[in-house]
Design a protein around this motif. Structure first.
Motif, PDB file in Angstrom:
ATOM      1  N   VAL A 202       0.839  -1.202   0.000  1.00 21.87           N
ATOM      2  CA  VAL A 202       0.000   0.000   0.000  1.00 21.87           C
ATOM      3  C   VAL A 202       0.869   1.245   0.000  1.00 21.87           C
ATOM      4  O   VAL A 202       1.763   1.386   0.843  1.00 21.87           O
ATOM      5  CB  VAL A 202      -0.932   0.046   1.235  1.00 21.87           C
ATOM      6  N   PHE A 203       0.608   2.144  -0.949  1.00 26.96           N
ATOM      7  CA  PHE A 203       1.273   3.450  -0.984  1.00 26.96           C
ATOM      8  C   PHE A 203       0.245   4.475  -0.538  1.00 26.96           C
ATOM      9  O   PHE A 203      -0.657   4.843  -1.290  1.00 26.96           O
ATOM     10  CB  PHE A 203       1.763   3.744  -2.408  1.00 26.96           C
ATOM     11  N   LEU A 204       0.372   4.925   0.718  1.00 27.68           N
ATOM     12  CA  LEU A 204      -0.648   5.786   1.321  1.00 27.68           C
ATOM     13  C   LEU A 204      -0.615   7.212   0.788  1.00 27.68           C
ATOM     14  O   LEU A 204      -1.640   7.760   0.380  1.00 27.68           O
ATOM     15  CB  LEU A 204      -0.472   5.818   2.837  1.00 27.68           C
ATOM     16  N   ASN A 205       0.546   7.847   0.824  1.00 32.68           N
ATOM     17  CA  ASN A 205       0.672   9.263   0.482  1.00 32.68           C
ATOM     18  C   ASN A 205       2.148   9.627   0.491  1.00 32.68           C
ATOM     19  O   ASN A 205       2.982   8.824   0.930  1.00 32.68           O
ATOM     20  CB  ASN A 205      -0.091  10.144   1.490  1.00 32.68           C
ATOM     21  N   ILE A 206       2.464  10.829   0.060  1.00 28.28           N
ATOM     22  CA  ILE A 206       3.853  11.280   0.141  1.00 28.28           C
ATOM     23  C   ILE A 206       3.893  12.800   0.150  1.00 28.28           C
ATOM     24  O   ILE A 206       3.111  13.466  -0.540  1.00 28.28           O
ATOM     25  CB  ILE A 206       4.712  10.723  -1.016  1.00 28.28           C
ATOM     26  N   SER A 207       4.774  13.338   0.976  1.00 25.77           N
ATOM     27  CA  SER A 207       5.108  14.758   0.983  1.00 25.77           C
ATOM     28  C   SER A 207       6.559  14.850   1.427  1.00 25.77           C
ATOM     29  O   SER A 207       7.092  13.892   1.998  1.00 25.77           O
ATOM     30  CB  SER A 207       4.191  15.541   1.935  1.00 25.77           C
ATOM     31  N   PRO A 208       7.247  15.950   1.169  1.00 25.14           N
ATOM     32  CA  PRO A 208       8.673  16.029   1.512  1.00 25.14           C
ATOM     33  C   PRO A 208       8.936  15.706   2.977  1.00 25.14           C
ATOM     34  O   PRO A 208       8.335  16.286   3.874  1.00 25.14           O
ATOM     35  CB  PRO A 208       9.018  17.492   1.189  1.00 25.14           C
ATOM     36  N   LYS A 226      10.542   5.065  -2.006  1.00 22.45           N
ATOM     37  CA  LYS A 226       9.206   4.573  -1.647  1.00 22.45           C
ATOM     38  C   LYS A 226       8.564   3.797  -2.793  1.00 22.45           C
ATOM     39  O   LYS A 226       7.776   2.876  -2.561  1.00 22.45           O
ATOM     40  CB  LYS A 226       8.317   5.736  -1.193  1.00 22.45           C
ATOM     41  N   LEU A 227       8.889   4.145  -4.023  1.00 19.57           N
ATOM     42  CA  LEU A 227       8.346   3.422  -5.170  1.00 19.57           C
ATOM     43  C   LEU A 227       8.820   1.970  -5.209  1.00 19.57           C
ATOM     44  O   LEU A 227       8.199   1.136  -5.869  1.00 19.57           O
ATOM     45  CB  LEU A 227       8.747   4.117  -6.475  1.00 19.57           C
ATOM     46  N   GLU A 228       9.902   1.658  -4.500  1.00 16.66           N
ATOM     47  CA  GLU A 228      10.388   0.287  -4.464  1.00 16.66           C
ATOM     48  C   GLU A 228       9.346  -0.653  -3.864  1.00 16.66           C
ATOM     49  O   GLU A 228       9.287  -1.827  -4.209  1.00 16.66           O
ATOM     50  CB  GLU A 228      11.699   0.198  -3.676  1.00 16.66           C
ATOM     51  N   LEU A 229       8.524  -0.146  -2.941  1.00 13.20           N
ATOM     52  CA  LEU A 229       7.472  -0.998  -2.385  1.00 13.20           C
ATOM     53  C   LEU A 229       6.472  -1.384  -3.471  1.00 13.20           C
ATOM     54  O   LEU A 229       6.014  -2.530  -3.525  1.00 13.20           O
ATOM     55  CB  LEU A 229       6.757  -0.301  -1.231  1.00 13.20           C
ATOM     56  N   VAL A 230       6.141  -0.442  -4.329  1.00 14.89           N
ATOM     57  CA  VAL A 230       5.231  -0.736  -5.439  1.00 14.89           C
ATOM     58  C   VAL A 230       5.845  -1.808  -6.334  1.00 14.89           C
ATOM     59  O   VAL A 230       5.185  -2.785  -6.712  1.00 14.89           O
ATOM     60  CB  VAL A 230       4.933   0.543  -6.256  1.00 14.89           C
ATOM     61  N   SER A 233       5.551  -5.473  -4.913  1.00 15.20           N
ATOM     62  CA  SER A 233       4.247  -5.962  -4.456  1.00 15.20           C
ATOM     63  C   SER A 233       3.537  -6.693  -5.591  1.00 15.20           C
ATOM     64  O   SER A 233       3.453  -6.184  -6.709  1.00 15.20           O
ATOM     65  CB  SER A 233       3.378  -4.795  -3.980  1.00 15.20           C
ATOM     66  N   ARG A 234       3.023  -7.869  -5.286  1.00 10.54           N
ATOM     67  CA  ARG A 234       2.264  -8.607  -6.307  1.00 10.54           C
ATOM     68  C   ARG A 234       0.950  -7.876  -6.603  1.00 10.54           C
ATOM     69  O   ARG A 234       0.560  -7.701  -7.748  1.00 10.54           O
ATOM     70  CB  ARG A 234       2.007 -10.026  -5.823  1.00 10.54           C
ATOM     71  N   THR A 235       0.266  -7.475  -5.535  1.00 11.71           N
ATOM     72  CA  THR A 235      -0.918  -6.628  -5.654  1.00 11.71           C
ATOM     73  C   THR A 235      -0.609  -5.324  -4.945  1.00 11.71           C
ATOM     74  O   THR A 235      -0.082  -5.336  -3.829  1.00 11.71           O
ATOM     75  CB  THR A 235      -2.150  -7.292  -5.007  1.00 11.71           C
ATOM     76  N   VAL A 236      -0.925  -4.205  -5.574  1.00  9.59           N
ATOM     77  CA  VAL A 236      -0.636  -2.914  -4.944  1.00  9.59           C
ATOM     78  C   VAL A 236      -1.925  -2.102  -4.821  1.00  9.59           C
ATOM     79  O   VAL A 236      -2.821  -2.202  -5.657  1.00  9.59           O
ATOM     80  CB  VAL A 236       0.430  -2.126  -5.743  1.00  9.59           C
ATOM     81  N   ILE A 237      -2.001  -1.335  -3.737  1.00  5.35           N
ATOM     82  CA  ILE A 237      -3.138  -0.443  -3.483  1.00  5.35           C
ATOM     83  C   ILE A 237      -2.616   0.983  -3.470  1.00  5.35           C
ATOM     84  O   ILE A 237      -1.670   1.298  -2.732  1.00  5.35           O
ATOM     85  CB  ILE A 237      -3.807  -0.783  -2.139  1.00  5.35           C
ATOM     86  N   LEU A 238      -3.224   1.840  -4.276  1.00  2.00           N
ATOM     87  CA  LEU A 238      -2.759   3.218  -4.416  1.00  2.00           C
ATOM     88  C   LEU A 238      -3.845   4.196  -3.969  1.00  2.00           C
ATOM     89  O   LEU A 238      -5.029   3.968  -4.193  1.00  2.00           O
ATOM     90  CB  LEU A 238      -2.413   3.514  -5.880  1.00  2.00           C
ATOM     91  N   ARG A 249       0.872   4.986 -10.648  1.00  2.92           N
ATOM     92  CA  ARG A 249       0.125   4.113 -11.550  1.00  2.92           C
ATOM     93  C   ARG A 249       1.039   3.541 -12.639  1.00  2.92           C
ATOM     94  O   ARG A 249       0.985   2.343 -12.951  1.00  2.92           O
ATOM     95  CB  ARG A 249      -1.014   4.900 -12.191  1.00  2.92           C
ATOM     96  N   ALA A 250       1.866   4.398 -13.208  1.00  2.00           N
ATOM     97  CA  ALA A 250       2.772   3.942 -14.260  1.00  2.00           C
ATOM     98  C   ALA A 250       3.740   2.884 -13.736  1.00  2.00           C
ATOM     99  O   ALA A 250       4.024   1.892 -14.421  1.00  2.00           O
ATOM    100  CB  ALA A 250       3.539   5.135 -14.832  1.00  2.00           C
ATOM    101  N   THR A 251       4.227   3.096 -12.529  1.00  2.00           N
ATOM    102  CA  THR A 251       5.136   2.124 -11.923  1.00  2.00           C
ATOM    103  C   THR A 251       4.419   0.813 -11.653  1.00  2.00           C
ATOM    104  O   THR A 251       4.932  -0.272 -11.945  1.00  2.00           O
ATOM    105  CB  THR A 251       5.721   2.686 -10.613  1.00  2.00           C
ATOM    106  N   ALA A 252       3.212   0.905 -11.099  1.00  7.15           N
ATOM    107  CA  ALA A 252       2.437  -0.298 -10.774  1.00  7.15           C
ATOM    108  C   ALA A 252       2.103  -1.104 -12.028  1.00  7.15           C
ATOM    109  O   ALA A 252       2.168  -2.337 -12.020  1.00  7.15           O
ATOM    110  CB  ALA A 252       1.159   0.094 -10.043  1.00  7.15           C
ATOM    111  N   GLU A 253       1.751  -0.414 -13.094  1.00  4.88           N
ATOM    112  CA  GLU A 253       1.401  -1.124 -14.323  1.00  4.88           C
ATOM    113  C   GLU A 253       2.585  -1.884 -14.899  1.00  4.88           C
ATOM    114  O   GLU A 253       2.413  -2.892 -15.591  1.00  4.88           O
ATOM    115  CB  GLU A 253       0.842  -0.125 -15.345  1.00  4.88           C
ATOM    116  N   LYS A 254       3.774  -1.432 -14.600  1.00  5.05           N
ATOM    117  CA  LYS A 254       4.982  -2.082 -15.108  1.00  5.05           C
ATOM    118  C   LYS A 254       5.386  -3.286 -14.267  1.00  5.05           C
ATOM    119  O   LYS A 254       5.900  -4.279 -14.795  1.00  5.05           O
ATOM    120  CB  LYS A 254       6.126  -1.071 -15.152  1.00  5.05           C
TER     121      LYS A 254
END
Length: 500
Positions: A202-208, A226-230, A233-238, A249-254
């Protein structure tokens, strides 16, 4: 019994292109202990020489039982050495193998995000505890729960890889079938979770945040970690409302097999939430499913007893995670209802003074959300905050704290919060430089206990006092040492008791 042969270790390192060479190879070596601390050695130990490791450490450790060392360069010793390109990756890979790859025996849900990881993890843990009948482990910033009677306080959000896989092994041995864990950006930057894959991420949110010396060089580096978690993950929640959603989304689709999203009703989401009622006692809300999520049967009303309208988002992510792992709606409703998190939105009545709230809010996003929610819910007279910023890390948080205070506070007591090797007064002065003194009255008090006492005594009946940053943390980190600290809650209770 955990063990690893030299032959298997060499083959694994080769497969991952981490092995440079083997020095002084010996046949038949069996490793029965692994360590990255030269003071923690047993017979037949594999020692990982990482960080500021010194040659003399290895010389001292060999007589204690080190049979093999793993390092990025060769040492002049008479034992076998595995010379690798990246010691942290090698340690994660071999640590998992040594403990019998326990991650493959667990259904793992992992959270990352700038805020909300801990609360979301607790929501998910409590739901899965209902579903698995108490066979779920939790690795969080607050607690590490390896079994029903096997739990302790966490020192890091995501520990060193050897500790991580050791605890997974214990969880499996304790009969746990599921694991909920938080994953920090530093865990990826330091390769503590190298080659670890999650059933649901799960990628909840991000700010500096976590930007500065000893951490991330800039926001892009923070995001990429943080994108490394995406990616893993076999299934990801954004979070469909994320400002970097297109990148996510682009990372997850790949990389991911399945992608789910959540958001408020007017946003991008397979699962959407609508808040019905929010108070200081919690929230009621409704979920509506769309598209592929309709098969999960999550539609309907839910309730949480953790204050903060922003926690409805966290609860929604948890409901989706748990459902994908098999939990039924009844498990989700019960798990959400019983969830409480120490150091998050705790409250104390200071009698003729203000209400005191204790929370772990430790960056702009979380502090802004906390203060804004409390102002709205309490119709506060004045908002008085007590906070500091850690030393040696999270440098980017300091102007963020100032911004949140300018927007939502009337008064602040700047104090110490794990100053490390920095001067706490200089940290406070750095925060103060960005505060608008026409909006916020500033006090300096480096003794945190005294700062809490002064803030409470200065408050009136309709004010609120917010103790931010430390939550249930029982230590102050000063110049490389952890000094016992009673916790903000204990100190505040003692001050209030003195009113009697």
């Amino acid at each position: 019994m955990a063990q690893l042969t030299l032959t298997v270790a060499v083959e694994l390192l080769k497969q991952h292109q981490l092995l440079k060479r083997v020095v002084k190879p010996a046949k038949g070596i069996e490793i029965t202990y692994v360590s990255y601390d030269s003071r923690n050695i047993k017979k037949q130990t594999m020692l990982f020489c990482k960080g500021n490791f010194k040659y003399e450490y290895l010389l001292t450790a060999i007589p204690q039982g080190v049979m093999v060392y793993v390092a990025e360069h060769e040492y002049d010793v008479e034992i076998c050495g595995l010379i690798v390109t990246d010691i942290q990756k090698a340690m994660a890979l071999l640590g998992a193998a040594f403990y019998g790859n326990p991650e493959k025996k667990l259904h793992i849900a992992a959270y990352t995000g700038t805020k909300g990881k801990t609360t979301s993890a607790y929501f998910t843990y409590n739901i899965l505890q209902q579903y698995t009948k108490q066979h779920t482990a939790l690795f969080s910033t607050v607690d590490r729960i390896l079994g029903l009677h096997d739990q302790f306080k966490s020192e890091l959000t995501t520990p060193e890889s050897l500790d991580l896989f050791h605890d997974m092994r214990k969880a499996v041995d304790n009969g746990m079938t599921h694991l909920v864990m938080e994953v920090s950006s530093q865990a990826y930057k330091m390769n503590r979770v190298y080659n670890l894959h999650y059933d649901v991420g799960v990628f909840l949110n991000i700010s500096p945040d976590h930007i500065g010396r000893n951490e991330h060089r800039d926001f892009q580096d923070y995001l990429q970690c943080k994108l490394e978690l995406v990616k893993n993950s076999r299934t990801v929640i954004l979070n469909g409302s994320s400002q970097v959603y297109d990148t996510l989304r682009a990372t997850a689709e790949k990389y991911c097999q399945h992608i789910y999203t959540y958001s408020s009703l007017d946003g991008v989401g397979d699962v959407c939430f609508t808040q019905v009622k929010t108070t200081l006692q919690g929230s009621t809300f409704r979920l509506e499913t769309r598209n592929q999520a309709q098969k999960l049967a999550l539609d309907g009303p839910y309730q949480i007893k953790i204050a903060g309208s922003y926690n409805v988002e966290n609860a929604t992510s948890a409901a989706l995670v748990a459902s994908l792992l098999g939990a039924e709606p009844k498990d989700i409703r019960q798990g959400l209802l019983v969830t409480k998190v120490k150091g998050r939105m705790e409250s104390l009545d200071a009698k003729n003074h203000g209400m005191v709230y204790i929370d772990y809010a430790h960056n702009y996003l979380s502090l802004k959300a906390l203060l804004a929610f409390l102002k709205k819910q309490t119709h506060a007279g004045r908002v008085i905050a007590v906070l500091g910023s850690p030393g040696d890390k999270g440098i980017s948080r300091r102007p963020g704290f100032s911004e949140a205070l300018n927007e939502e506070a009337d008064e602040v007591y700047l104090t110490a919060d794990d100053p490390g090797f920095e001067d706490p007064l200089e940290i406070a002065q750095e925060i103060d430089r960005f505060i608008d003194h026409d909006l916020v009255k500033v006090h300096f008090e480096m003794d945190r206990a005294q700062a809490i006492k002064k803030a409470i005594l200065a408050s009136c009946q309709h004010d609120i006092v917010v103790l931010a940053g430390k939550g249930e943390d029982p230590y102050q980190k000063i110049k490389g040492k952890d000094y016992p600290y009673p916790t903000d809650g204990v100190i505040a209770k003692k001050v209030i008791e003195e009113f009697d």
